[in-house]
Design a protein around this motif. Structure first.
Motif, PDB file in Angstrom:
ATOM      1  N   HIS A  64       0.665  -1.281  -0.012  1.00  0.00           N
ATOM      2  CA  HIS A  64      -0.044  -0.122  -0.033  1.00  0.00           C
ATOM      3  C   HIS A  64       0.834   1.109  -0.022  1.00  0.00           C
ATOM      4  O   HIS A  64       0.663   2.169  -0.591  1.00  0.00           O
ATOM      5  CB  HIS A  64      -1.040  -0.067   1.110  1.00  0.00           C
ATOM      6  N   TYR A  65       1.863   1.159   0.720  1.00  0.00           N
ATOM      7  CA  TYR A  65       2.786   2.388   0.849  1.00  0.00           C
ATOM      8  C   TYR A  65       3.465   2.478  -0.291  1.00  0.00           C
ATOM      9  O   TYR A  65       3.804   3.684  -0.865  1.00  0.00           O
ATOM     10  CB  TYR A  65       3.882   2.256   1.897  1.00  0.00           C
ATOM     11  N   LEU A  66       3.906   1.495  -0.799  1.00  0.00           N
ATOM     12  CA  LEU A  66       4.826   1.402  -2.101  1.00  0.00           C
ATOM     13  C   LEU A  66       3.956   2.140  -3.358  1.00  0.00           C
ATOM     14  O   LEU A  66       4.432   2.864  -4.165  1.00  0.00           O
ATOM     15  CB  LEU A  66       5.478   0.226  -2.420  1.00  0.00           C
ATOM     16  N   LEU A  67       2.624   1.728  -3.373  1.00  0.00           N
ATOM     17  CA  LEU A  67       1.930   1.894  -4.497  1.00  0.00           C
ATOM     18  C   LEU A  67       1.521   3.636  -4.446  1.00  0.00           C
ATOM     19  O   LEU A  67       1.120   4.209  -5.253  1.00  0.00           O
ATOM     20  CB  LEU A  67       0.705   1.285  -4.784  1.00  0.00           C
ATOM     21  N   ASP A 123       9.845   8.989  -4.625  1.00  0.00           N
ATOM     22  CA  ASP A 123      10.813   8.718  -3.966  1.00  0.00           C
ATOM     23  C   ASP A 123      10.222   7.322  -3.035  1.00  0.00           C
ATOM     24  O   ASP A 123       9.631   7.514  -2.208  1.00  0.00           O
ATOM     25  CB  ASP A 123      11.682   9.593  -2.892  1.00  0.00           C
ATOM     26  N   ILE A 124      10.844   6.012  -3.550  1.00  0.00           N
ATOM     27  CA  ILE A 124      10.238   4.855  -2.877  1.00  0.00           C
ATOM     28  C   ILE A 124      11.196   4.341  -1.829  1.00  0.00           C
ATOM     29  O   ILE A 124      11.166   3.001  -1.489  1.00  0.00           O
ATOM     30  CB  ILE A 124       9.838   3.804  -3.916  1.00  0.00           C
ATOM     31  N   PRO A 129       9.214   3.119   1.502  1.00  0.00           N
ATOM     32  CA  PRO A 129       8.557   1.664   1.406  1.00  0.00           C
ATOM     33  C   PRO A 129       9.416   0.409   0.989  1.00  0.00           C
ATOM     34  O   PRO A 129       9.231  -0.303   1.585  1.00  0.00           O
ATOM     35  CB  PRO A 129       7.342   1.919   0.269  1.00  0.00           C
ATOM     36  N   MET A 130      10.497   0.909   0.352  1.00  0.00           N
ATOM     37  CA  MET A 130      11.338  -0.507   0.149  1.00  0.00           C
ATOM     38  C   MET A 130      12.149  -0.889   1.291  1.00  0.00           C
ATOM     39  O   MET A 130      12.270  -1.875   1.491  1.00  0.00           O
ATOM     40  CB  MET A 130      12.465   0.142  -0.920  1.00  0.00           C
ATOM     41  N   ILE A 131      12.408   0.055   2.285  1.00  0.00           N
ATOM     42  CA  ILE A 131      12.902  -0.335   3.595  1.00  0.00           C
ATOM     43  C   ILE A 131      12.164  -1.159   4.289  1.00  0.00           C
ATOM     44  O   ILE A 131      12.496  -2.416   4.866  1.00  0.00           O
ATOM     45  CB  ILE A 131      13.425   0.883   4.361  1.00  0.00           C
ATOM     46  N   TYR A 132      10.825  -0.849   4.211  1.00  0.00           N
ATOM     47  CA  TYR A 132       9.639  -1.801   4.907  1.00  0.00           C
ATOM     48  C   TYR A 132       9.825  -2.980   4.363  1.00  0.00           C
ATOM     49  O   TYR A 132       9.724  -4.079   4.916  1.00  0.00           O
ATOM     50  CB  TYR A 132       8.522  -1.136   4.820  1.00  0.00           C
ATOM     51  N   ILE A 133       9.713  -3.180   2.883  1.00  0.00           N
ATOM     52  CA  ILE A 133       9.669  -4.477   2.298  1.00  0.00           C
ATOM     53  C   ILE A 133      11.025  -5.258   2.559  1.00  0.00           C
ATOM     54  O   ILE A 133      10.852  -6.520   2.864  1.00  0.00           O
ATOM     55  CB  ILE A 133       9.543  -4.096   0.784  1.00  0.00           C
TER      56      ILE A 133
END
Length: 205
Positions: A169-172, A177-178, A181-185
């Motif tokens: 959800h955050y990434l989309l 700047d992603i 969200p990529m840190i969470y993933i």
């Protein structure tokens, strides 16, 4: 001596409980303080919605990290507060969706149905919230007894999917700047990888 030791342990446990509770409540208190002082930035609605969503995801990831932390440290203390932190994560998620529905949609016109069909990240976020509802509803000791330990554990595996959906959800949602969200993933990938490794090795996960 044994009674004194137990009293000290009980007092220490209460202090830890309150420390975790206050730590989880502080972001909400901070948001209330910003609102009271008019310090919500140029887009107050976005600040409120994003702040609540960020903390819902942070606390959800934290709950997923507590069991690996127990395996790493050998201490059972981290998992004692998993239920509380998980309920706080659910509370922030509910407040996040409520703020979005009431403040954003309510003030700007489109319905939630419109957003669900036009913005995929809204649908993914709602799916994450729906998965958290049965977990919050069955978090009490009484529900664990009613379901039985095995069924309860199976049901609460939904938290893995909820974590991925929350990060997705955050990434989309992010348009440029992603990194965050990529840190969470990446964190979720690491935590799930640790659990998978233990499972393949026949060790408790």
């Amino acid at each position: 001596m044994a009674r004194l030791t137990m009293a000290r342990r009980s007092s220490r446990d209460r202090l830890w409980w309150w420390a975790v509770f206050v730590g989880c409540a502080l972001p909400l208190a901070a948001l209330g303080g910003w609102a009271a002082t008019g310090d919500l930035g140029v887009n107050p609605i976005e600040t409120i919605v994003r702040h609540l969503g960020d903390w819902a995801l942070r606390l959800l990831v934290l709950t997923l990290a507590l069991t690996p932390l127990r395996h790493l440290t050998g201490s059972t203390r981290p998992v004692r507060y998993r239920r509380m932190i998980g309920l706080w994560a659910f509370a922030y998620a509910v407040l996040h969706v409520t703020a979005y529905t009431v403040l954003d949609i309510g003030l700007h016109g489109p319905t939630l149905v419109d957003d669900l069909t036009q913005r995929p990240y809204i649908m993914v976020g709602m799916a994450a919230l729906l998965l958290l509802i049965p977990l919050a509803a069955t978090s009490t000791t009484g529900m664990i007894k009613r379901l039985g330990g095995r069924r309860w554990r199976r049901l609460h595996r939904l938290v893995y999917a909820a974590g991925l959906l929350g990060a997705g959800h955050y990434l989309l949602m992010v348009k440029a700047d992603i990194t965050q969200p990529m840190i969470y993933i990446a964190l979720l990938g690491l935590l799930y990888g640790v659990r998978a490794g233990r499972w393949l090795a026949g060790r408790p996960v």
